[in-house]
Design an enzyme around this catalytic site. Sequence first.
Site, PDB file in Angstrom:
ATOM      1  N   CYS A 111       0.530   1.527 -14.756  1.00  0.00           N
ATOM      2  CA  CYS A 111       1.247   0.372 -15.251  1.00  0.00           C
ATOM      3  C   CYS A 111       2.608   0.850 -15.729  1.00  0.00           C
ATOM      4  CB  CYS A 111       0.513  -0.227 -16.439  1.00  0.00           C
ATOM      5  SG  CYS A 111      -1.203  -0.597 -16.075  1.00  0.00           S
ATOM      6  N   ARG A 140       5.506  -0.442 -10.797  1.00  0.00           N
ATOM      7  CA  ARG A 140       4.275   0.237 -11.209  1.00  0.00           C
ATOM      8  C   ARG A 140       3.088  -0.716 -11.281  1.00  0.00           C
ATOM      9  NH1 ARG A 140       6.357   5.104 -13.629  1.00  0.00           N
ATOM     10  NH2 ARG A 140       4.308   5.647 -14.413  1.00  0.00           N
ATOM     11  N   TRP A 195      -1.169  -2.977 -13.421  1.00  0.00           N
ATOM     12  CA  TRP A 195      -1.870  -2.905 -12.145  1.00  0.00           C
ATOM     13  C   TRP A 195      -3.320  -2.634 -12.527  1.00  0.00           C
ATOM     14  CZ3 TRP A 195      -4.673   0.901  -9.440  1.00  0.00           C
ATOM     15  CH2 TRP A 195      -4.889   0.637  -8.086  1.00  0.00           C
ATOM     16  N   ASN A 241      -0.405   3.185 -20.142  1.00  0.00           N
ATOM     17  CA  ASN A 241      -0.302   3.526 -18.727  1.00  0.00           C
ATOM     18  C   ASN A 241      -1.197   4.726 -18.506  1.00  0.00           C
ATOM     19  OD1 ASN A 241       0.486   4.123 -16.073  1.00  0.00           O
ATOM     20  ND2 ASN A 241       2.119   5.462 -16.802  1.00  0.00           N
ATOM     21  N   GLY A 242      -2.162   4.590 -17.603  1.00  0.00           N
ATOM     22  CA  GLY A 242      -3.083   5.687 -17.338  1.00  0.00           C
ATOM     23  C   GLY A 242      -4.479   5.146 -17.167  1.00  0.00           C
ATOM     24  N   GLU A 286       1.420   5.308  10.908  1.00  0.00           N
ATOM     25  CA  GLU A 286       2.336   4.779   9.899  1.00  0.00           C
ATOM     26  C   GLU A 286       2.643   3.299  10.173  1.00  0.00           C
ATOM     27  OE1 GLU A 286       3.228   5.399   7.097  1.00  0.00           O
ATOM     28  OE2 GLU A 286       5.111   4.354   6.764  1.00  0.00           O
ATOM     29  N   LYS A 323       1.989   0.061   7.586  1.00  0.00           N
ATOM     30  CA  LYS A 323       3.017  -0.945   7.239  1.00  0.00           C
ATOM     31  C   LYS A 323       2.474  -2.339   7.494  1.00  0.00           C
ATOM     32  CE  LYS A 323       5.044   1.044   5.370  1.00  0.00           C
ATOM     33  NZ  LYS A 323       5.013   2.421   5.167  1.00  0.00           N
ATOM     34  N   GLU A 330      -0.274  -3.366   4.824  1.00  0.00           N
ATOM     35  CA  GLU A 330       0.047  -3.556   3.408  1.00  0.00           C
ATOM     36  C   GLU A 330       0.939  -4.754   3.114  1.00  0.00           C
ATOM     37  OE1 GLU A 330       3.264   0.107   3.045  1.00  0.00           O
ATOM     38  OE2 GLU A 330       1.995  -0.321   1.362  1.00  0.00           O
ATOM     39  N   HIS A 332     -13.918   5.927  23.664  1.00  0.00           N
ATOM     40  CA  HIS A 332     -15.125   6.564  23.125  1.00  0.00           C
ATOM     41  C   HIS A 332     -15.778   5.703  22.049  1.00  0.00           C
ATOM     42  CE1 HIS A 332     -14.422  10.138  25.478  1.00  0.00           C
ATOM     43  NE2 HIS A 332     -13.160  10.144  25.068  1.00  0.00           N
ATOM     44  N   LYS A 370       4.233   0.059  -6.348  1.00  0.00           N
ATOM     45  CA  LYS A 370       5.093   1.036  -5.678  1.00  0.00           C
ATOM     46  C   LYS A 370       4.668   2.458  -6.016  1.00  0.00           C
ATOM     47  CE  LYS A 370       8.509   2.548  -3.271  1.00  0.00           C
ATOM     48  NZ  LYS A 370       8.212   2.618  -1.822  1.00  0.00           N
TER      49      LYS A 370
HETATM   50  O1  M6R Z   1       5.683   7.790  -4.205  1.00  0.00           O
HETATM   51  P1  M6R Z   1       4.825   8.403  -3.158  1.00  0.00           P
HETATM   52  O2  M6R Z   1       5.563   8.737  -1.920  1.00  0.00           O
HETATM   53  O3  M6R Z   1       4.030   9.579  -3.653  1.00  0.00           O
HETATM   54  O4  M6R Z   1       3.777   7.274  -2.770  1.00  0.00           O
HETATM   55  C1  M6R Z   1       2.711   7.576  -1.916  1.00  0.00           C
HETATM   56  C2  M6R Z   1       2.039   6.324  -1.443  1.00  0.00           C
HETATM   57  O5  M6R Z   1       1.492   5.611  -2.504  1.00  0.00           O
HETATM   58  C3  M6R Z   1       3.006   5.412  -0.681  1.00  0.00           C
HETATM   59  O6  M6R Z   1       3.593   6.070   0.399  1.00  0.00           O
HETATM   60  C4  M6R Z   1       2.274   4.172  -0.147  1.00  0.00           C
HETATM   61  O7  M6R Z   1       1.359   4.538   0.833  1.00  0.00           O
HETATM   62  C5  M6R Z   1       3.272   3.159   0.386  1.00  0.00           C
HETATM   63  N1  M6R Z   1       3.038   1.889  -0.219  1.00  0.00           N
HETATM   64  C6  M6R Z   1       3.176   2.979   1.853  1.00  0.00           C
HETATM   65  O8  M6R Z   1       4.152   2.107   2.331  1.00  0.00           O
END
Ligand code: M6R
Length: 583
Positions: free
Chosen positions: A2, A27, A69, A93-94, A457, A461, A464, A480, A578
């Site tokens: 958070c 966060r 969060w 936070n934690g 990747e 995208k 999410e 397979h 994020k």
């Molecule tokens: O800040 P970071 O690069 O360590 O974050 C890692 C992941 O949480 C981050 O890349 C996450 O997978 C993204 N939301 C993907 O778009």
Amino acid sequence: MCGIIGYCGVGPAFPYLFEGLKKLEYRGYDSAGVEVGGRVIKRAGSVDGLKNAETAGLAGRCGIGHTRWATHGAPSAVNAHPESSGPVHLVHNGMLENYAVLRAELPGRYPFVSDTDTESAAHCIRAGIDGGESLLAATWRAADRLKGSFAFLVTSDLEPETICGIRRNSPLVVGTGERGVFLASDIAAIAEHCEEIFSLDNEESVLVRPDGPRFFGPDRREIRKASIRFDKNYEKVGFEGYSCFMEKEIHEVGEGFLQTCLGLKNQMKGMPAELFRPKRLLFCGCGTAYHACRLGKKLMERLVRIPCEAVLASEADEEDLPVDGETLCVFVSQSGETADTISALRVCKKLGGRTLAVTNVVQSSLEDLADFTLKTHAGREFAVASTKAYVAQSGFFYLLAEKLAGGLPVSMDLEALKAGMEACVDLSEIRALAGEMKGESYAFFLGRGLDHLTAMEASLKCKEITYIHSEAYAAGELKHGTLALIEPGSRVILFVTQRKWQEKMMNTLSEVRARGARTVLLSPFSDLEDCGADRFIRLPAFPDLYMPLISIVPCQSLAFRLSRERGIDCDKPRNLAKSVTVE
Ligand code: M6R
């Protein structure tokens, strides 16, 4: 996981808390709350919900705030912070690991009203205060009982205009300026108001009153702390003409890549030569950063031939990791605050590995812990979905391969690659595809070799920010088992950027078409335009080795366009944050 904020000074607290919370929303943003002058106001939903008639009446000059969060308990007003127990109010936070034990142990006179782990900490502190302790002493005593990670800001109605802060494995900074003292999870939330900023180390604590902060070491003795360097203006970022952060960040992919590669070349020159003579390599990260690590591993296998592992940070297990004193362990993170990555770095350090953090934000916990740091210069990301940071991290791995191998088989034309990325940012075919896919519920992304990594990747995208279920497969694996899922209308997106895999990818295309799939083929090869795919998306041509840097960009753009079509806020998709600061 958070964002927390505190203010104690000469002005009304709420505007500072609100503004800081807005900057901390990366966060988490599922509920928010503040306490000012003993009044607690909490809401489910994002920080914006705190701007209302009730908070307009908050006149106090000291307060704390939180954007959440959810880890324990649903994202509701009752589970939002501050958590209160009698006179005590606390933001956290934690994640507390022994909260269930404490719930059972705490006397019945402190009834639990929420489902959070945090509430047990509020009751522990209240128990100390009820026993005659000061806020600071009660917070220390509670911290000793707690297991897990925390940065707490605590206030008590019995000690007005006072905030107590303490941290263990979650960041906490304290800033001072003309208007008073500010506390936050991140410099970004307070920088513009501060002349000096202090970063608390683990187990350190701070007592804040309007006249300034007093710092205490892990042994609870008062200490002097040196301020850290920071840029007052570095967080003044807006959409700058774009509709949201993600759109802006995709447009910055090319520039971020170029600046990163130029910057890294210089940074690497200044590092000890023996760092680049390892016996083994280990690359580690989460989510998108992990995908960059997978690309890195592939490049090392092809170009460097030093044994290399790419490990998900959350799976880094001391018992299994191939790490010793001759292993270069590289931790990749946009934020530098991802708890799993930080924890993996600690494990590798314990095993004797040499640790290198590759981070994008200006200052972070990961770089504080690592033996060495290299910075990507993509510019900080704010949108939850990582875009420009991924391409910058990929750029790092190409340069690392160059450094370790003493050269690359074809030189990397940075300016041309930047232009190639920029040409893919807003393709009309991608807009059209997004319109076509908006009502669909699943998609497959397929590729071989380097293209399989791009598929992974691209699929993340898509998941999410569009909520369309998607899977990435090494194309040859489809037959397979997974081919059983292909039926008329299935969406299949294929990457064909590697000449050596072209024929086999054409087999895959035929196999899915034969089962009625709607196919999209992304390729720089003009001779494939009539290959039979329903849509052919022509990519700018570069040597096959560098195509992963190009082919991901239209996929980022596709995810962005699709989220738009589906009415989703791509900067803040549901359930995500994020920066993931819990393990
Ligand atoms: O800040 P970071 O690069 O360590 O974050 C890692 C992941 O949480 C981050 O890349 C996450 O997978 C993204 N939301 C993907 O778009």
